[in-house]
Design an enzyme around this catalytic site. Structure first.
Site, PDB file in Angstrom:
ATOM      1  CG  ASP A   1      39.750  22.288  33.370  1.00 19.93           C
ATOM      2  OD1 ASP A   1      39.866  23.503  33.587  1.00 19.93           O
ATOM      3  OD2 ASP A   1      38.652  21.687  33.379  1.00 19.93           O
TER       4      ASP A   1
ATOM      5  CG  HIS B   1      34.990  21.612  38.747  1.00 22.53           C
ATOM      6  ND1 HIS B   1      36.159  21.125  39.248  1.00 22.53           N
ATOM      7  CD2 HIS B   1      35.251  21.928  37.460  1.00 22.53           C
ATOM      8  CE1 HIS B   1      37.094  21.140  38.305  1.00 22.53           C
ATOM      9  NE2 HIS B   1      36.562  21.622  37.205  1.00 22.53           N
TER      10      HIS B   1
ATOM     11  CD  GLU C   1      36.519  29.738  36.172  1.00 20.61           C
ATOM     12  OE1 GLU C   1      35.375  29.275  36.407  1.00 20.61           O
ATOM     13  OE2 GLU C   1      37.543  29.332  36.740  1.00 20.61           O
ATOM     14  CG  HIS C   2      36.229  27.884  32.024  1.00 18.91           C
ATOM     15  ND1 HIS C   2      35.748  27.620  33.294  1.00 18.91           N
ATOM     16  CD2 HIS C   2      37.558  27.652  32.061  1.00 18.91           C
ATOM     17  CE1 HIS C   2      36.757  27.241  34.066  1.00 18.91           C
ATOM     18  NE2 HIS C   2      37.866  27.246  33.353  1.00 18.91           N
TER      19      HIS C   2
ATOM     20  CD  GLN D   1      33.903  24.413  34.143  1.00 24.40           C
ATOM     21  OE1 GLN D   1      34.096  24.969  35.209  1.00 24.40           O
ATOM     22  NE2 GLN D   1      34.872  23.812  33.465  1.00 24.40           N
TER      23      GLN D   1
ATOM     24  CG  HIS E   1      57.573  67.228  46.938  1.00 23.69           C
ATOM     25  ND1 HIS E   1      57.282  67.101  48.262  1.00 23.69           N
ATOM     26  CD2 HIS E   1      57.271  66.018  46.377  1.00 23.69           C
ATOM     27  CE1 HIS E   1      56.802  65.889  48.509  1.00 23.69           C
ATOM     28  NE2 HIS E   1      56.788  65.210  47.374  1.00 23.69           N
TER      29      HIS E   1
END
Lengths: 434, 434
Positions: free
Chosen positions: A361, A262, A327-328, A259, A420
């Site tokens: 991934d 990245h 996230e992961h 990670q 209505h």
């Protein structure tokens, strides 16, 4: 070196809160520029797109050159090695198989009142896929966005990918072809998002835009939201690994670094119930950082945002993980399945030490577009659902209307919405007369 | 009087495009004010909320008075008539039954490579529901938002409803109680949205905020999006009725007016294959507008945005309907089921003349929070899915990793993400060594 926290320390809660609150992203305010670009594309169509592409990508095109021809795509795809092609096809097949299982069912039933109710799912007619160009061009992201769209049944899938100075990544085009992308345009930035949302002479508008991009792309997606649908605006990537001492520190170190490499804003956190193991992983990270190609990026991320948290029990690990809402989430512990069941907030869980996050991934099957920045508390990764919408269906029989209509009339009157109520009453009166 | 279009006329395409493009909403730009209010609530918590409530709602409270007590709610609920209570309970039961069927299944399977894959749905932990106060307080909206949240399993559901000058609608509180709302605060506006998103001393923060509101509320929801999840930002209501000559013009007129009476910006459109029937409906609308309580609002909507479109065939009607992508679509034709199946873009379809749209507003069962302004092309009505999120799961066996790991490594290298590749390679090497 990442920071070390220990849940037994008196200052832990404060330090953990600071870790959660750390602002990792510095979004430049490009909104005014983006607003101008969108207005320009709306007003001048292709001409604006061509001028902006010449300006930002240093690429002179005419309208006919905006779209890659089939022959051009053939030619780029032919440059891909057989090994890369096979790997992409394996990935696409696995992503397709996983997402095919996500297709929801239509339903229809008649209830006790005699009302027929249900819903029907239909695909978005046309979708646009943004693919970043330049340094970080990821064929895997093409698959992760395009395959679910096609599984959902999107008829027309248009992709945009900038080619600065004319540079093209053949793998990106091959991934698009494998995934079934219908049109590919060599444009990027806010101008590409505007072209997809509003259309130009050459590019027909789409209904939904997905895919990652820089600050300009993110701001453009926010601005066109409403006119079209968009996916989430993703922040920097994150991983949380929960690992016990019975792991190879080097494996865990590589998972954290996968990670960190990245983005300098990425965040890698290890939670362990063994302080010595935590130290061993940190040492393994430092050792790998000596030689890693992207050591500058990964090192900065690990130094600024990395953390090793020692806890007393795995119960604590679960509670902290849900506060992070990662996230992961990688679970490298003895009873990984049981631990996974106790997690409430996470984008994706990788269970057991034989499941490095990198598998997810590329080739695992689940989507790698996942909620960041704690948004797994309320949102999910990309799926076929992002390319489908649901129409609810109701059909009353006269008997059903007779049974439930009076309650509708009553509530309409209580909300002072007379028409209505009358629309129901007129029908009830007919029934009473018949 | 609404405009009349005929698809056989030469100028039809242009006129229809103009109808589609008509800007019905005039959103005042309140973003700067809203940004200040949010910053104030974040900085000063309860004190800011109390001061803003005194200023905008002319209501002096202390922190203890922010939340309705159980005794207060009891007392207001006791004011509701038995008939209204029964109607609300019938509506809640039907909405609950419909939404319970939407609950998605968790999945888990092992594929041919030996990889165990799947996903799991979990509810949002805490949700906030905005309910407008003042003139248009709709207990039905409380049910439509709160019931799906509770069906999804939201543990804590906090509602905010402004009470300008202290005015409380007992039906709104009763609807909240029937739906299982856990906390009710007498606040509104951007300050209430900020309090839900960021929390104050008295109000714990939530993860997701839904519910309609004015321009301030909409701007606040847009601003807190990311920190929390939000539902759609709804525009003015719309109905499209497709009707053949075998209908009572008065029924169709009332159905058109039941949208028009919501808002001067609402839009009601009739498509028919019989021009004389279209005229008859328009006359029935005018007749009803003589006496309707909300004739000023409904009349303005019908005059400014209403339309009667005559087509040659029902095929044309289907095609035009999909271009409109209506929020509500009513099909009052002989083969209504068959026609419904041919529609691709609509929020909700009401099938057959015995299904006035008003049934769907209250007691049908499907949600009445639906995509407006053509967004049914890419989005769906509110559902249990808005209060759930999905975590994807993967578990590789050593054999599965041996089979698909090399492709992941290959793709990682092609994307220049070395640590990704190494995290797989380190494990493959162990397998080869064993």
């Amino acid at each position: 070196m990442a920071q070390f926290l220990n849940s037994a320390d008196s200052g832990f809660e404060e330090a953990f809160r600071a870790l959660l609150a750390a602002k990792r992203e510095d979004s430049p305010d490009v909104d005014a520029v983006v607003a101008e670009i969108i207005a320009d594309v709306r007003a001048r169509g292709d001409r604006a797109v061509l001028e902006l592409t010449a300006k930002f990508d240093r690429l002179e095109l005419d309208a006919d050159g905006l779209r890659f021809t089939a022959a051009e795509i053939d030619s780029y795809c032919a440059q891909v090695s057989a090994e890369d092609r096979v790997a992409l096809e394996l990935a696409a097949d696995r992503i397709r198989a996983y997402h095919a299982r996500q297709m929801p069912d239509d339903e229809s039933w008649t209830d006790a009142a005699g009302a027929r109710l249900g819903w029907r799912w239909t695909p978005v007619s046309a979708a646009g896929l943004y693919v970043p160009g330049g340094i970080a061009t990821y064929p895997s992201s093409v698959l992760m966005n395009a395959v679910p769209a096609k599984v959902a049944g999107v008829d027309r899938l248009a992709m945009v990918v900038p080619t600065p100075d004319g540079a093209v990544n053949p793998l990106v085009l091959l991934a698009a072809r494998i995934a079934g992308v219908d049109e590919i345009y060599r444009i990027g930035g806010a101008q590409a998002v505007a072209a997809l949302a509003y259309g130009t002479e050459t590019i027909a508008p789409v209904d939904k835009i997905t895919g990652p991009g820089n600050a300009f792309v993110a701001a453009a997606k926010r601005r066109v939201f409403g006119k079209v649908g968009i996916d989430m605006i993703a922040g920097p990537s994150e991983i949380l690994v929960i690992a016990d001492r019975d792991n190879d520190p080097d494996w865990i170190a590589l998972d954290l670094l996968s990670q960190a490499e990245h983005d300098e804003s990425a965040q890698s956190i290890l939670i362990t119930d063994d302080a010595a193991f935590g130290q061993a992983v940190a040492q393994a990270v430092e050792a790998r950082l000596q030689t890693l190609e992207r050591r500058a990026v990964a090192g900065a991320s690990w130094r600024d945002f990395g953390a090793v948290i020692t806890v007393r029990t795995m119960d604590e690990a679960v509670a902290l993980s849900d506060r992070i809402a990662p996230e992961h989430l990688e679970l490298c512990v003895a009873e990984a399945d049981a631990l996974a069941e106790r997690i409430t907030h996470a984008g994706a869980i990788f269970i057991g030490a034989w499941t490095p996050e990198a598998i997810g991934d590329y080739v695992g099957g689940p989507n790698h577009v996942l909620p960041t920045a704690r948004s797994a508390r309320f949102s999910s990764g990309l799926s076929v659902m992002d390319f489908l919408k649901r129409t609810t269906l109701s059909r009353m029989s006269p008997e059903a209307l007779a049974q439930i209509g009076p309650a509708a009339e009553r509530l309409a009157i209580s909300e002072s919405l007379e028409a209505h109520g009358l629309s129901v009453r007129a029908r009830l009166d007919r029934l009473n007369k018949d």
